[in-house]
Design a protein around this motif. Structure first.
Motif, PDB file in Angstrom:
ATOM      1  N   VAL A 134       3.144   1.351   2.197  1.00 36.09           N
ATOM      2  CA  VAL A 134       3.290   0.240   3.140  1.00 36.09           C
ATOM      3  C   VAL A 134       2.026   0.086   3.983  1.00 36.09           C
ATOM      4  N   ALA A 135       1.527   1.193   4.519  1.00 42.46           N
ATOM      5  CA  ALA A 135       0.317   1.150   5.349  1.00 42.46           C
ATOM      6  C   ALA A 135      -0.870   0.619   4.556  1.00 42.46           C
ATOM      7  N   THR A 136      -0.950   0.980   3.286  1.00 41.74           N
ATOM      8  CA  THR A 136      -2.054   0.520   2.442  1.00 41.74           C
ATOM      9  C   THR A 136      -1.962  -0.986   2.206  1.00 41.74           C
ATOM     10  N   MET A 137      -0.758  -1.487   1.964  1.00 37.25           N
ATOM     11  CA  MET A 137      -0.572  -2.924   1.786  1.00 37.25           C
ATOM     12  C   MET A 137      -0.992  -3.685   3.039  1.00 37.25           C
ATOM     13  N   VAL A 138      -0.605  -3.185   4.190  1.00 37.01           N
ATOM     14  CA  VAL A 138      -0.985  -3.829   5.455  1.00 37.01           C
ATOM     15  C   VAL A 138      -2.501  -3.791   5.629  1.00 37.01           C
ATOM     16  N   HIS A 139      -3.109  -2.640   5.321  1.00 35.42           N
ATOM     17  CA  HIS A 139      -4.557  -2.482   5.467  1.00 35.42           C
ATOM     18  C   HIS A 139      -5.316  -3.415   4.531  1.00 35.42           C
ATOM     19  N   LEU A 140      -4.914  -3.474   3.278  1.00 39.26           N
ATOM     20  CA  LEU A 140      -5.602  -4.337   2.315  1.00 39.26           C
ATOM     21  C   LEU A 140      -5.470  -5.814   2.687  1.00 39.26           C
TER      22      LEU A 140
ATOM     23  N   ALA B 249      -8.158  -7.959   4.802  1.00 40.39           N
ATOM     24  CA  ALA B 249      -9.382  -8.521   4.238  1.00 40.39           C
ATOM     25  C   ALA B 249      -9.137  -9.434   3.043  1.00 40.39           C
ATOM     26  N   ARG B 250      -7.901  -9.435   2.518  1.00 38.38           N
ATOM     27  CA  ARG B 250      -7.619 -10.202   1.314  1.00 38.38           C
ATOM     28  C   ARG B 250      -6.327 -10.984   1.450  1.00 38.38           C
ATOM     29  N   ASN B 251      -6.213 -12.034   0.639  1.00 40.59           N
ATOM     30  CA  ASN B 251      -4.967 -12.779   0.570  1.00 40.59           C
ATOM     31  C   ASN B 251      -3.884 -11.845   0.025  1.00 40.59           C
ATOM     32  N   PRO B 252      -2.815 -11.612   0.770  1.00 46.45           N
ATOM     33  CA  PRO B 252      -1.783 -10.670   0.304  1.00 46.45           C
ATOM     34  C   PRO B 252      -1.205 -11.020  -1.063  1.00 46.45           C
ATOM     35  N   THR B 253      -1.155 -12.316  -1.392  1.00 46.32           N
ATOM     36  CA  THR B 253      -0.581 -12.708  -2.683  1.00 46.32           C
ATOM     37  C   THR B 253      -1.451 -12.261  -3.848  1.00 46.32           C
ATOM     38  N   GLU B 254      -2.722 -11.968  -3.580  1.00 48.22           N
ATOM     39  CA  GLU B 254      -3.639 -11.551  -4.642  1.00 48.22           C
ATOM     40  C   GLU B 254      -3.704 -10.031  -4.804  1.00 48.22           C
ATOM     41  N   ILE B 255      -3.084  -9.309  -3.901  1.00 50.68           N
ATOM     42  CA  ILE B 255      -3.093  -7.845  -3.974  1.00 50.68           C
ATOM     43  C   ILE B 255      -2.064  -7.393  -5.003  1.00 50.68           C
ATOM     44  N   THR B 256      -2.501  -6.621  -5.976  1.00 50.79           N
ATOM     45  CA  THR B 256      -1.606  -6.158  -7.030  1.00 50.79           C
ATOM     46  C   THR B 256      -1.155  -4.728  -6.761  1.00 50.79           C
ATOM     47  N   THR B 257      -0.128  -4.320  -7.500  1.00 52.00           N
ATOM     48  CA  THR B 257       0.304  -2.926  -7.380  1.00 52.00           C
ATOM     49  C   THR B 257      -0.804  -1.992  -7.854  1.00 52.00           C
TER      50      THR B 257
ATOM     51  N   CYS C 271      -3.902  -7.606  16.794  1.00 50.21           N
ATOM     52  CA  CYS C 271      -5.305  -7.161  16.783  1.00 50.21           C
ATOM     53  C   CYS C 271      -5.426  -5.765  16.167  1.00 50.21           C
ATOM     54  N   ASP C 272      -4.441  -4.918  16.434  1.00 50.52           N
ATOM     55  CA  ASP C 272      -4.445  -3.570  15.868  1.00 50.52           C
ATOM     56  C   ASP C 272      -4.129  -3.584  14.373  1.00 50.52           C
ATOM     57  N   HIS C 273      -3.354  -4.576  13.937  1.00 50.84           N
ATOM     58  CA  HIS C 273      -2.936  -4.672  12.526  1.00 50.84           C
ATOM     59  C   HIS C 273      -3.223  -6.086  12.020  1.00 50.84           C
ATOM     60  N   PRO C 274      -4.496  -6.427  11.790  1.00 52.38           N
ATOM     61  CA  PRO C 274      -4.852  -7.800  11.392  1.00 52.38           C
ATOM     62  C   PRO C 274      -4.255  -8.241  10.070  1.00 52.38           C
ATOM     63  N   GLY C 275      -3.795  -7.301   9.254  1.00 54.01           N
ATOM     64  CA  GLY C 275      -3.157  -7.683   8.009  1.00 54.01           C
ATOM     65  C   GLY C 275      -1.781  -8.279   8.207  1.00 54.01           C
ATOM     66  N   VAL C 276      -1.138  -7.982   9.332  1.00 49.47           N
ATOM     67  CA  VAL C 276       0.239  -8.430   9.555  1.00 49.47           C
ATOM     68  C   VAL C 276       0.364  -9.951   9.580  1.00 49.47           C
ATOM     69  N   PRO C 277      -0.427 -10.684  10.380  1.00 47.89           N
ATOM     70  CA  PRO C 277      -0.263 -12.145  10.363  1.00 47.89           C
ATOM     71  C   PRO C 277      -0.565 -12.757   9.001  1.00 47.89           C
ATOM     72  N   ARG C 278      -1.514 -12.189   8.264  1.00 46.99           N
ATOM     73  CA  ARG C 278      -1.791 -12.692   6.914  1.00 46.99           C
ATOM     74  C   ARG C 278      -0.557 -12.510   6.027  1.00 46.99           C
ATOM     75  N   LEU C 279       0.080 -11.365   6.142  1.00 44.41           N
ATOM     76  CA  LEU C 279       1.278 -11.093   5.355  1.00 44.41           C
ATOM     77  C   LEU C 279       2.407 -12.063   5.718  1.00 44.41           C
ATOM     78  N   VAL C 280       2.626 -12.267   7.001  1.00 46.72           N
ATOM     79  CA  VAL C 280       3.696 -13.153   7.447  1.00 46.72           C
ATOM     80  C   VAL C 280       3.451 -14.586   6.975  1.00 46.72           C
ATOM     81  N   PHE C 281       2.225 -15.077   7.170  1.00 41.71           N
ATOM     82  CA  PHE C 281       1.923 -16.442   6.750  1.00 41.71           C
ATOM     83  C   PHE C 281       2.067 -16.598   5.239  1.00 41.71           C
ATOM     84  N   ALA C 282       1.645 -15.593   4.484  1.00 38.68           N
ATOM     85  CA  ALA C 282       1.755 -15.647   3.027  1.00 38.68           C
ATOM     86  C   ALA C 282       3.210 -15.697   2.590  1.00 38.68           C
TER      87      ALA C 282
END
Length: 201
Positions: free
Chosen positions: A17-23, A26-34, A100-111
């Motif tokens: 989970v932490a890795t998905m949030v971290h990735l 910097a990247r579109n969450p929909t493009e992150i693969t397993t 700000c501490d977890h910038p991947g979170v808003p990207r994930l939510v919007f995606a």
């Protein structure tokens, strides 16, 4: 790739989970693969699937993590506040700090909100947002009852505006703002919001 020692399920799930949030920072969450997640952790996809059977299962776990962490931060901020109006300000700051501490979170939510209506992940995100709005509306209603804001404030509308203000700050950050820009601008936006709520006459 150097193999890692097998970790307990709960520990490995938390790492996934932490890795998905971290990735996602910097990247579109929909493009992150397993495969991307497995590579970042240093395990095979087969090892990854022993903990989560699909990417959707990982995404659902991420939403659960976001809900637990964000709502936990908001609950703490609310509990420490002297009154409901102060609680609103503390919750606003806590949410901005969390993004700000977890910038991947808003990207994930919007995606996830762009997924089809029937998507289990989108439904979970919408349920989280509904829970958040209800929490805000309750705090606003208490502030109104205590005479800390104007008596004619529409609590549901004010809750939506609260979230919209934070989303605006986050979007500016995602569009290329300097690191920490959202947190720097948050205080001015917060004061405008509180001024709009006014005080009971």
């Amino acid at each position: 790739m150097k193999p890692q020692l097998r970790q307990p399920t709960a520990s490995r799930q938390a790492e996934i989970v932490a890795t998905m949030v971290h990735l996602s920072a910097a990247r579109n969450p929909t493009e992150i693969t397993t495969g991307d997640i497995a590579q970042a952790i240093g395990v095979t996809q087969g090892a990854l699937f022993r903990h989560y059977p699909s990417k959707e299962a990982i995404r659902l776990a991420v939403v659960d993590w976001i809900e637990a962490r964000l709502m936990g931060e908001l609950t703490t901020a609310r509990a420490a506040a002297a009154d409901p109006r102060v609680a609103l300000a503390a919750m606003f700051r806590a949410h901005v700090r969390f993004t700000c501490d977890h910038p991947g979170v808003p990207r994930l939510v919007f995606a996830e909100l762009q997924e089809p209506e029937t998507s289990p992940v989108r439904q979970r995100v919408r349920a989280l947002m509904q829970r958040y709005r209800q929490t805000l509306a309750a705090v606003l209603a208490q502030a109104r009852a205590d005479g800390l804001i104007r008596g004619d404030v529409d609590c549901a509308a004010a809750a939506g505006l609260f979230l919209g203000a934070i989303q605006g700050l986050v979007i500016q950050q995602l569009l290329g703002g300097a690191p920490g820009a959202a947190e720097q601008q948050a205080e001015g936006v917060l004061q405008l919001y509180l001024t709009g709520l006014g005080e009971a006459s």
